[in-house]
Design an enzyme around this catalytic site. Structure first.
Site, short mmCIF file in Angstrom:
data_model
loop_
_atom_site.label_atom_id
_atom_site.label_comp_id
_atom_site.label_asym_id
_atom_site.label_seq_id
_atom_site.Cartn_x
_atom_site.Cartn_y
_atom_site.Cartn_z
N ASP A 90 0.82 -1.22 0.00
CA ASP A 90 0.00 0.00 0.00
C ASP A 90 0.86 1.27 0.00
OD1 ASP A 90 1.01 0.07 2.57
OD2 ASP A 90 -0.94 0.00 3.59
N GLU A 119 1.22 4.39 7.20
CA GLU A 119 0.19 3.93 6.27
C GLU A 119 -0.32 5.12 5.43
OE1 GLU A 119 0.08 0.96 5.78
OE2 GLU A 119 -0.61 -0.31 7.43
#
Ligand code: PGA
Length: 259
Positions: free
Chosen positions: A135, A142
């Site tokens: 990702d 993140e």
């Protein structure tokens, strides 16, 4: 960014080890160590050079990037344990030279601040090794992590928890929360070494290197750093639009110029 496309993971490991060896031979070195599968070949090559060629870490220290919250230090999957098992216990770092975040700290925010201060007190990180998540995360930053972030708590995406489930007895055992160096913390290292291996990483590598600077791909924050080397194998390079240019640049690299 210097994008270096190499034929296979062994060639990537040797080149990464060359960069770290040069830093060690420069005098006292502060290394930033990543966990996960990506750097394992590099660590194996450094261990081999230590054993066969006398490469020494006796004047070095190291900081890990991140840690699962709630795992005791002695848990086999705490990053404190993993980095010792996979790398540092097999070379000659001095006692106390491997610094990690405490995943069981009663006050995680104070622990994050302590870690930032420890990196500064060591004079900052010379070479920071980084893997990349599918990702686009680096460390455990993140998507939508602030590009200005410092060490702090993050919540893992379900995708990252699935990616990391292979290390745990069952997917439910993967912690939800972590402590991670922030994107601004990582960018303070003097040389960033981003490694991508395999086709599964190709979209994330393409977004990090050629996509816009955007919190949606945290690794794109490395575009702001004046000295980032991206080492990729053919699989991880397969979505790069300008791969011909990167290969041409490498062929024409002046012999006097190091990475
Ligand atoms: P991996 O993880 O090296 O195990 O693929 C990379 C990461 O999540 O940063």
């Amino acid at each position: 960014m210097e994008i270096v496309i190499l034929p296979d993971p062994d060639a990537v490991a040797r080149t990464a080890a060359d960069i770290i060896q040069a830093s060690l031979e420069n005098g006292h070195a502060v290394l930033g160590l990543a966990t996960g599968s990506t750097p394992l070949g590099t660590y194996a090559e450094l261990i081999r050079r230590h054993r066969d060629e006398g490469l020494s870490f006796a004047d070095a220290e190291a900081f890990t990037l991140d840690e699962y919250l709630g795992l005791p230090a002695e848990h086999p999957e705490s990053y404190r344990s993993v980095i010792r098992r996979e790398f540092t216990d097999s070379v000659d770092f001095p006692d106390g030279a491997i610094h990690s975040l405490d995943g069981e700290a009663p006050e995680p925010e104070a622990e994050a601040a302590r870690y930032e201060a420890a990196i500064s007190a060591a004079g900052g990180i010379d070479v920071q090794i980084l893997g990349i998540g599918t990702d686009g995360h680096v460390g455990f930053n993140e998507p939508m992590s602030s590009l200005a972030s410092r060490t702090r708590i993050k919540t893992l995406t379900e995708q990252t928890r699935r990616d990391n489930a292979r290390f745990f007895p069952s997917p439910e055992d993967v912690p939800h929360h972590v402590l991670t160096q922030g994107l601004a913390t990582i960018r303070e290292a003097r040389h960033l070494l981003l490694i991508g291996l395999g086709e599964a990483k190709a979209p994330a590598i393409a977004a990090a290197v050629e996509g816009p600077l955007a919190a949606g791909c945290p690794a794109s924050a490395l575009q702001l750093h004046p000295h980032t080397t991206v080492l990729v194998d053919e699989g991880a390079a397969s979505r790069l639009e300008h791969r011909g240019y990167y290969q041409y640049t490498l062929q024409k690299k002046p012999t006097w110029q190091s990475f």
